[in-house]
Design a protein around this motif. Sequence first.
Motif, PDB file in Angstrom:
ATOM      1  N   HIS A   1       0.826  -1.205   0.000  1.00  0.00           N
ATOM      2  CA  HIS A   1       0.000   0.000   0.000  1.00  0.00           C
ATOM      3  C   HIS A   1       0.864   1.259   0.000  1.00  0.00           C
ATOM      4  O   HIS A   1       0.521   2.259  -0.641  1.00  0.00           O
TER       5      HIS A   1
ATOM      6  N   ARG B   1     -10.953  -0.003  -1.640  1.00  0.00           N
ATOM      7  CA  ARG B   1     -10.838   1.433  -1.405  1.00  0.00           C
ATOM      8  C   ARG B   1     -11.249   2.223  -2.644  1.00  0.00           C
ATOM      9  O   ARG B   1     -11.778   3.335  -2.552  1.00  0.00           O
TER      10      ARG B   1
ATOM     11  N   ALA C   1      -8.035  -5.107  -0.139  1.00  0.00           N
ATOM     12  CA  ALA C   1      -8.289  -3.884   0.628  1.00  0.00           C
ATOM     13  C   ALA C   1      -8.125  -2.651  -0.261  1.00  0.00           C
ATOM     14  O   ALA C   1      -8.931  -1.712  -0.203  1.00  0.00           O
ATOM     15  N   MET C   2      -7.077  -2.638  -1.103  1.00  0.00           N
ATOM     16  CA  MET C   2      -6.863  -1.479  -1.968  1.00  0.00           C
ATOM     17  C   MET C   2      -7.914  -1.411  -3.062  1.00  0.00           C
ATOM     18  O   MET C   2      -8.437  -0.327  -3.380  1.00  0.00           O
TER      19      MET C   2
END
Length: 337
Positions: free
Chosen positions: A143, A212, A208-209
Amino acid sequence: MSTPTAPVTPERIMQFAWGYAPTLAIEAALQHRVFDILDESPKTLDEIVMASGASERGLRAILNALVGLDFLRRDGDKYTLAPESEAFLVSTKPSFQGGMFKHTSKQLLPNWLQLNEIVRTGEPARSVNAEDDGSEFFKAFVHDIFPLSYPAAQVLAGHLALGSREGTVRVLDIAAGSGVWSIALTQSAPNVLATAFDWEGVLPATQAMVGRFGLLERYTFLPGDLNTTPFGDGYDVATLGHILHSEGAENSKALLKKTFEALKAGGTISIAEFLVNEERTGPPGSLIFAVNMLVNTKNGDTFSFEEIAAWLTAAGFVDVRTLDAPGPSPLVLATKP
């Protein structure tokens, strides 16, 4: 009349002897929120102490060092951000690139301190392209390095213009990490679907990214090993974002052949790498990164465009070319006939 030769001095050697200092001073400033605090407004040392909770003595030393390095400016008793810091070292901005400093001090420097022994034996401090060690290594920082590749990924998306194609376009993001390459391609057009391939331990960071960016419904997540897990087939685009350098020459050749087989006819492969010139005399950053591969992988290295082009041609690709994009090197593209 001959021109006098400039005297040789040890100045450059001494600069390199202290070469670690700017990296660690910037990280200390990041850890104590100095750039974030100064992004609000110019401040005195006392005001920065109050806002950060760090010591006056400690802050004075690193603030003045960063002024000397032109990452900060000082007008009277007030410190302010230099343009470079304002653009890239404020953590709340999408362009933030400060995560690389945490990666350097926490993950890279401890391994580099073993370099003398690594040079003697040829064996790395760790092998980050082995799943048991690599999953922990990569999920800790993918990240943080997303901003390093995102501008180049957006250039690739603009170049490929996937939205102009009829029907669904399938993208394979190999060793996806943060998913930066497929995220930019998926963002660029509603007809793009992506498959993110990586180790099972890394894919939660990828998810997760992707989440997002609100793209989860257009993704498939495929866990596995680069060398043994099938990719499937019928992809229009495959991305290899900074992967070949950790794999070494022989594994890279096999990976490019495997990627060729996963693409449909007319499909495009895009490779991001730290390219060196054919003579291996530059650029310095890519040559230093080859040492980083010595420290952190079994067989990793950096390669020239000519080497990668030869591997792509041997794998069956045609029209090997470069695409100028922000980053350490241009992207390398090729087509499956």
